[in-house]
Design a protein around this motif. Structure first.
Motif, mmCIF file in Angstrom:
data_model
loop_
_atom_site.group_PDB
_atom_site.id
_atom_site.type_symbol
_atom_site.label_atom_id
_atom_site.label_comp_id
_atom_site.label_asym_id
_atom_site.label_seq_id
_atom_site.Cartn_x
_atom_site.Cartn_y
_atom_site.Cartn_z
ATOM 1 N N GLY A 221 3.028 14.292 4.771
ATOM 2 C CA GLY A 221 3.182 13.684 3.461
ATOM 3 C C GLY A 221 1.897 13.146 2.886
ATOM 4 N N ARG A 222 0.824 13.222 3.654
ATOM 5 C CA ARG A 222 -0.478 12.766 3.165
ATOM 6 C C ARG A 222 -0.951 13.653 2.020
ATOM 7 N NH1 ARG A 222 -5.672 14.387 4.043
ATOM 8 N NH2 ARG A 222 -4.924 15.924 5.578
ATOM 9 N N VAL A 223 -1.457 13.038 0.952
ATOM 10 C CA VAL A 223 -1.966 13.803 -0.188
ATOM 11 C C VAL A 223 -3.368 14.300 0.155
ATOM 12 C CG1 VAL A 223 -2.578 13.761 -2.623
ATOM 13 C CG2 VAL A 223 -0.600 12.457 -1.815
ATOM 14 N N ALA A 224 -3.503 15.611 0.304
ATOM 15 C CA ALA A 224 -4.788 16.194 0.666
ATOM 16 C C ALA A 224 -5.623 16.547 -0.556
ATOM 17 C CB ALA A 224 -4.577 17.444 1.516
ATOM 18 N N PRO A 269 -7.246 6.885 -25.149
ATOM 19 C CA PRO A 269 -7.825 5.839 -24.280
ATOM 20 C C PRO A 269 -6.971 5.595 -23.044
ATOM 21 C CG PRO A 269 -7.938 5.170 -26.583
ATOM 22 C CD PRO A 269 -7.109 6.428 -26.547
ATOM 23 N N GLU A 270 -5.654 5.688 -23.218
ATOM 24 C CA GLU A 270 -4.757 5.492 -22.082
ATOM 25 C C GLU A 270 -4.951 6.584 -21.028
ATOM 26 O OE1 GLU A 270 -3.329 3.443 -25.613
ATOM 27 O OE2 GLU A 270 -3.835 5.544 -25.264
ATOM 28 N N ALA A 271 -5.177 7.821 -21.488
ATOM 29 C CA ALA A 271 -5.400 8.922 -20.544
ATOM 30 C C ALA A 271 -6.719 8.737 -19.791
ATOM 31 C CB ALA A 271 -5.388 10.255 -21.283
ATOM 32 N N ILE A 272 -7.751 8.262 -20.478
ATOM 33 C CA ILE A 272 -9.039 8.030 -19.820
ATOM 34 C C ILE A 272 -8.884 6.965 -18.735
ATOM 35 C CG2 ILE A 272 -11.418 7.257 -20.138
ATOM 36 C CD1 ILE A 272 -10.866 10.003 -21.346
ATOM 37 N N ASP A 273 -8.181 5.883 -19.054
ATOM 38 C CA ASP A 273 -7.954 4.831 -18.055
ATOM 39 C C ASP A 273 -7.106 5.355 -16.897
ATOM 40 O OD1 ASP A 273 -9.369 3.057 -19.629
ATOM 41 O OD2 ASP A 273 -7.581 2.183 -20.562
ATOM 42 N N TRP A 274 -6.153 6.222 -17.215
ATOM 43 C CA TRP A 274 -5.255 6.773 -16.199
ATOM 44 C C TRP A 274 -6.012 7.577 -15.136
ATOM 45 C CZ3 TRP A 274 -4.372 12.016 -15.240
ATOM 46 C CH2 TRP A 274 -3.298 12.327 -14.393
ATOM 47 N N LEU A 275 -7.089 8.221 -15.523
ATOM 48 C CA LEU A 275 -7.850 9.051 -14.581
ATOM 49 C C LEU A 275 -8.298 8.248 -13.365
ATOM 50 C CD1 LEU A 275 -10.045 11.058 -17.122
ATOM 51 C CD2 LEU A 275 -8.185 11.976 -15.724
ATOM 52 N N GLY A 276 -8.644 6.983 -13.591
ATOM 53 C CA GLY A 276 -9.011 6.126 -12.472
ATOM 54 C C GLY A 276 -7.803 5.497 -11.809
ATOM 55 N N ALA A 277 -6.832 5.077 -12.618
ATOM 56 C CA ALA A 277 -5.651 4.409 -12.078
ATOM 57 C C ALA A 277 -4.852 5.312 -11.151
ATOM 58 C CB ALA A 277 -4.766 3.916 -13.226
ATOM 59 N N VAL A 278 -4.741 6.590 -11.503
ATOM 60 C CA VAL A 278 -3.945 7.497 -10.675
ATOM 61 C C VAL A 278 -4.618 7.722 -9.328
ATOM 62 C CG1 VAL A 278 -4.975 9.659 -11.535
ATOM 63 C CG2 VAL A 278 -2.611 9.659 -10.714
ATOM 64 N N GLN A 279 -5.943 7.697 -9.295
ATOM 65 C CA GLN A 279 -6.633 7.813 -8.006
ATOM 66 C C GLN A 279 -6.332 6.608 -7.123
ATOM 67 O OE1 GLN A 279 -7.892 10.147 -6.480
ATOM 68 N NE2 GLN A 279 -9.237 11.473 -7.665
ATOM 69 N N SER A 280 -6.267 5.424 -7.729
ATOM 70 C CA SER A 280 -5.914 4.228 -6.950
ATOM 71 C C SER A 280 -4.504 4.351 -6.389
ATOM 72 C CB SER A 280 -6.021 2.987 -7.842
ATOM 73 O OG SER A 280 -7.350 2.802 -8.305
ATOM 74 N N GLU A 281 -3.580 4.880 -7.196
ATOM 75 C CA GLU A 281 -2.202 5.052 -6.751
ATOM 76 C C GLU A 281 -2.111 6.034 -5.581
ATOM 77 O OE1 GLU A 281 0.025 6.259 -10.133
ATOM 78 O OE2 GLU A 281 -0.353 4.421 -11.264
ATOM 79 N N LEU A 282 -2.853 7.129 -5.680
ATOM 80 C CA LEU A 282 -2.811 8.127 -4.606
ATOM 81 C C LEU A 282 -3.462 7.573 -3.342
ATOM 82 C CD1 LEU A 282 -3.649 11.345 -6.666
ATOM 83 C CD2 LEU A 282 -1.430 10.677 -5.728
ATOM 84 N N GLY A 283 -4.522 6.766 -3.520
ATOM 85 C CA GLY A 283 -5.147 6.132 -2.356
ATOM 86 C C GLY A 283 -4.200 5.175 -1.655
ATOM 87 N N ARG A 285 -0.953 5.426 -1.718
ATOM 88 C CA ARG A 285 0.078 6.256 -1.089
ATOM 89 C C ARG A 285 -0.395 6.764 0.267
ATOM 90 N NH1 ARG A 285 2.866 11.735 -3.734
ATOM 91 N NH2 ARG A 285 3.401 12.742 -1.733
ATOM 92 N N ASN A 286 -1.669 7.129 0.366
ATOM 93 C CA ASN A 286 -2.213 7.616 1.634
ATOM 94 C C ASN A 286 -2.485 6.486 2.616
ATOM 95 O OD1 ASN A 286 -2.123 10.340 1.100
ATOM 96 N ND2 ASN A 286 -4.269 10.517 0.475
ATOM 97 N N GLY A 287 -2.534 5.253 2.104
ATOM 98 C CA GLY A 287 -2.745 4.114 2.987
ATOM 99 C C GLY A 287 -4.183 3.780 3.286
ATOM 100 N N ASP A 288 -5.128 4.546 2.708
ATOM 101 C CA ASP A 288 -6.544 4.261 2.978
ATOM 102 C C ASP A 288 -7.298 3.778 1.740
ATOM 103 O OD1 ASP A 288 -6.723 6.555 1.466
ATOM 104 O OD2 ASP A 288 -7.513 7.818 3.074
ATOM 105 N N GLY A 289 -6.619 3.807 0.574
ATOM 106 C CA GLY A 289 -7.244 3.324 -0.651
ATOM 107 C C GLY A 289 -8.338 4.211 -1.202
ATOM 108 N N LYS A 290 -8.540 5.363 -0.608
ATOM 109 C CA LYS A 290 -9.620 6.252 -1.040
ATOM 110 C C LYS A 290 -9.117 7.253 -2.084
ATOM 111 C CE LYS A 290 -12.034 6.138 3.422
ATOM 112 N NZ LYS A 290 -12.519 6.981 4.566
ATOM 113 N N PRO A 291 -9.979 7.602 -3.053
ATOM 114 C CA PRO A 291 -9.584 8.644 -4.011
ATOM 115 C C PRO A 291 -9.420 9.973 -3.299
ATOM 116 C CG PRO A 291 -11.914 8.120 -4.260
ATOM 117 C CD PRO A 291 -11.347 7.094 -3.321
ATOM 118 N N VAL A 292 -8.504 10.792 -3.773
ATOM 119 C CA VAL A 292 -8.278 12.098 -3.150
ATOM 120 C C VAL A 292 -9.076 13.163 -3.905
ATOM 121 C CG1 VAL A 292 -5.957 11.405 -2.460
ATOM 122 C CG2 VAL A 292 -6.278 12.675 -4.587
ATOM 123 N N PRO A 293 -9.456 14.240 -3.249
ATOM 124 C CA PRO A 293 -10.115 15.336 -3.968
ATOM 125 C C PRO A 293 -9.221 15.832 -5.093
ATOM 126 C CG PRO A 293 -10.265 15.660 -1.592
ATOM 127 C CD PRO A 293 -9.310 14.528 -1.813
#
Length: 488
Positions: A221-224, A269-283, A285-293
């Motif tokens: 289930g890890r997001v690769a 502007p909301e989409a631009i902010d989302w680009l960073g926010a979604v990486q935080s969400e995926l990090g 989810r993976n439990g390491d807080g790191k952005p995914v490729p």
């Protein structure tokens, strides 16, 4: 919803289909190209990067929108009127009542008046066919919109047919022509979800902006990796500014196209902010807080795509002249940063404003590529600002574009051990089907279409075109000389 996952061998394949741009009856050549590309690639995902609908097609003449916020069918492009006459499609005269309410309804910007607008259109806005066919009956604007919805479904069914047959999941974002049919992106999103395999979520930030996480092959289930779909907007400017410009357009429609007068749009502007926010969400989810490729797909390219080119003198063969903010400068590919096989066929049609999207991608971390459509003749991949910037050309045959053999679909092959080390290549009509399409005359005109001084100069920079014109002029000159000699 389908969970995307890397295969057991660690691979994942994506097909990018750009600018199908067709009407309700999708051309067989387009469908064949899609089918052959799927057969060749065996993809795990198909992404449509905008302008699936030819919103200015005569089929939508009664509900056409130059811009969101206008009254459907009120301001039809002259070229659409001409094409409609050639096809025998007749507009329907309308008793225009409560235009302001109808415009609000087409924009979707004031939900409090939508019911009022609907009632007004039903009771007061009768639309009659201009033909004398006795079978024609009065119809309301709401009924016209229902007809357009059915036409949109037919368009989707046409190009999605091969995708659904192959049972490949798909996702779609939007371009600057999709909404012009009269059905806006939020409603188109719902129509897409009627088809099996659609991954467009109901709860996305906005229509066309959402993430598609791809899980590791081990089933943990890890997001690769993630595919990010971004709605890049349509046109700049505001409807009220368009209204002020309309009298000038009526006087000189070739000098001012309301659809393009303010240039192209940008991600919100909301989409631009989302680009960073979604990486935080995926990090998280993976439990390491790191952005995914991650790789992002959208329709309109940002200004940084020009940084994949280099400026050259105006007389350079195959150079293209820049558009709008880059007008007056000529460019060719910078092969030092562009991958082999890259093609530049026209100017980069970016917005006049740089909203910092590429900076946002870089600051968010994880993003290694941004791919677009929009400019039908471009098919290059360059590396600038620490990220890959690339194109897929049109895969349709109902719109302008390159020669038949160069129209195609872009294939991406990722490996979960290093998604950023992806391989990409074009699957073209020439490779999959053959050199010629079923209507080469049309494609020739679409390839050599001249709409102004810039496109004329670009044509003259093409060595083959210049050679043909030079030869014709030489023969003409010789004919004149011979006629003068005979007269003596």
């Amino acid at each position: 919803m389908t969970n995307l996952r890397f295969r057991e061998d660690g691979s994942f394949r994506v097909l990018q289909m750009a600018d199908i741009q067709d009407g309700p009856n999708v051309l067989p050549d387009t469908i064949r190209l899609i089918r052959e590309a799927i057969r060749k690639a065996d993809p795990d995902l198909v992404v449509f990067t905008g302008d699936q609908i030819r919103g200015y097609d005569p089929a939508y003449i009664d509900t056409f929108l130059r811009r969101r916020g206008e009254e459907p069918g009120a301001r039809v492009r002259a070229v659409t009127e001409v094409e409609a006459k050639l096809r025998g499609i007749k507009r329907r005269a309308r008793n225009r009542v409560n235009n302001r309410l109808l415009a609000m309804k087409s924009d979707g910007s004031n939900p409090d008046v939508q019911q009022t607008a609907s009632t007004a259109s039903t009771t007061s806005t009768l639309v009659y066919s201009t033909t004398s066919d006795p079978q024609d009956v009065p119809t309301t604007l709401d009924e016209l919109m229902d007809e357009t919805r059915d036409k949109v479904r037919r368009t989707f069914a046409g190009f999605l047919g091969p995708v659904i047959e192959a049972e490949v999941p798909f996702a779609a974002t939007y371009g600057n022509h999709d909404f012009q049919c009269g059905i806006l992106a939020d409603e188109q999103d719902g129509i897409y979800r009627e088809f099996p395999g659609c991954l467009n979520p109901v709860d996305s930030l906005e229509p066309g902006t959402f993430a598609l996480p791809i899980e590791a092959s081990d089933g943990s289930g890890r997001v690769a990796m993630s595919v990010m779909m971004v709605n890049s907007g349509d046109y700049a400017g505001k409807p009220e500014e368009n209204d002020a410009q309309y009298p000038a357009y009526v006087v000189n429609p070739r000098g001012l196209d309301l659809a393009d007068s303010d240039g192209y749009g940008t991600p919100s502007p909301e989409a631009i902010d989302w680009l960073g926010a979604v990486q935080s969400e995926l990090g998280e989810r993976n439990g390491d807080g790191k952005p995914v490729p991650a790789i992002a797909f959208q329709h309109i390219p940002p200004q940084e795509f020009y940084d994949c080119l280099k400026e050259v003198p105006a007389w350079t063969p195959n150079a293209v002249e820049g558009a709008r903010t880059h007008a007056g400068h000529c460019y060719v590919l910078n092969h030092e940063i562009c991958r082999p096989g890259s093609r530049l066929g026209e100017a980069i049609g970016c917005a006049d404003e740089n909203v910092g999207e590429v900076d946002a991608l870089r600051e968010a971390g994880g993003y290694f590529a941004l791919f677009c459509g929009h400019d039908h003749k471009n098919a290059f991949v360059g590396h600038a600002h620490g990220i890959d910037l690339g194109y897929a050309p049109t895969c349709g045959f109902e719109c302008y574009g390159p020669k038949s053999r160069c129209r195609g679909i872009r294939l991406f092959e990722f490996h979960e051990s290093n998604p950023a080390g992806y391989v990409t290549r074009m699957l073209t009509w020439g490779d999959l089907v053959g050199r010629y399409s079923s209507n080469e005359v049309r494609v020739w005109f679409e390839d050599h279409c001249v709409t102004g001084a810039i496109s004329m100069r670009n044509e003259l920079r093409r060595p083959q075109v210049f050679a043909v014109l030079s030869g014709a002029m030489s023969l003409g000159f010789m004919a004149v000389i011979r006629s003068l000699v005979k007269k003596r």
